[in-house]
Design an enzyme around this catalytic site. Sequence first.
Site: not given
Ligand code: NDP
Length: 264
Positions: A10, A12, A15-16, A35, A138, A142
């Site tokens: 993740g 890309t 957060l990643g 991927r 989640k 866990r």
């Molecule tokens: P994003 O929506 O930006 O997605 C992160 C990654 O998921 C992308 O790199 C994408 O890959 C990958 N992804 C999506 N579908 C697939 C799949 N089918 N197979 C493989 N990879 C996949 O994520 P966030 O950064 O928003 O969220 C990351 C974490 O942070 C989550 O656990 C979320 O709950 C948490 N979060 C917390 C927040 C807070 O306020 N505390 C706010 C937002 C998120 P690709 O680029 O290849 O599509």
Amino acid sequence: MEKSKVLIIGGTGYLGKRLVKASLALGHETYVLHRPEIGVDIEKVQMLLSFKEQGAKLVSGSFNDYQSLVNAVKLVDVVICAISGVHIRSHQILLQLKLVDAIKEAGNVKRFLPSEFGTDPAKMANAMEPGRVTFDDKMVVRKAIEDAGIPFTYVSANCFAGYFLGGLCQPGSILPSKDSVVLLGDGNPKAIYVDEDDIAMYTMKAINDPRTLNRTMYLRPPKNILSQREVVETWEKLIGKTLQKSSISKEEFLASMKGTRDPY
Ligand code: NDP
């Protein structure tokens, strides 16, 4: 600081990409899962290439190809997953169950950090729909990690600053108005807001820390614990203007959530 071989899944994402940056900055050997389903998403491809230019190694793998996950995991000591998990965007938290199986089979991983980075799901048993799916899923992940005996760290980052501060803590808004704001109730309850780059750096600093092994790490910078009124006051000082304030009651707020779309 001890250096590790780290796989970021993740990478890309919102957060990643920050995790990749922090991992490289700390000198870890950084692998980023690439991927094939990315297809012709040119911006993602260019992002991955920019990681490569900065020293990351790209590893091809997919959640649709279990063996590719096992192969990727075998390359590293630490796996960090930042797969999407926001009910208002894309929600793929349970895909990580395949990753848990892959880590168990590979048998070499010293630490797994699943996609958490929010409010501690263990404390959200009373969360409401539609957002509670994030916490429920989640917790499922866990349990799978702990049942498999995989060493872990859960990062509880509270509220991402970009999502919550940008819009002055008004759900659904990520840009601040220069005219008005709707306070949630009296605007006095406090929450913890953490800059996303800081979340990534704290996470990377935790991967080899024995104090975070098999524990939840809470990010709670004292100066980041603010009420909505305090956030608004900070903005008012910055723009040199007082905003017009109204407020929404708990009942009105809950009524406004009815009919909001389900996660996909
Ligand atoms: P994003 O929506 O930006 O997605 C992160 C990654 O998921 C992308 O790199 C994408 O890959 C990958 N992804 C999506 N579908 C697939 C799949 N089918 N197979 C493989 N990879 C996949 O994520 P966030 O950064 O928003 O969220 C990351 C974490 O942070 C989550 O656990 C979320 O709950 C948490 N979060 C917390 C927040 C807070 O306020 N505390 C706010 C937002 C998120 P690709 O680029 O290849 O599509």
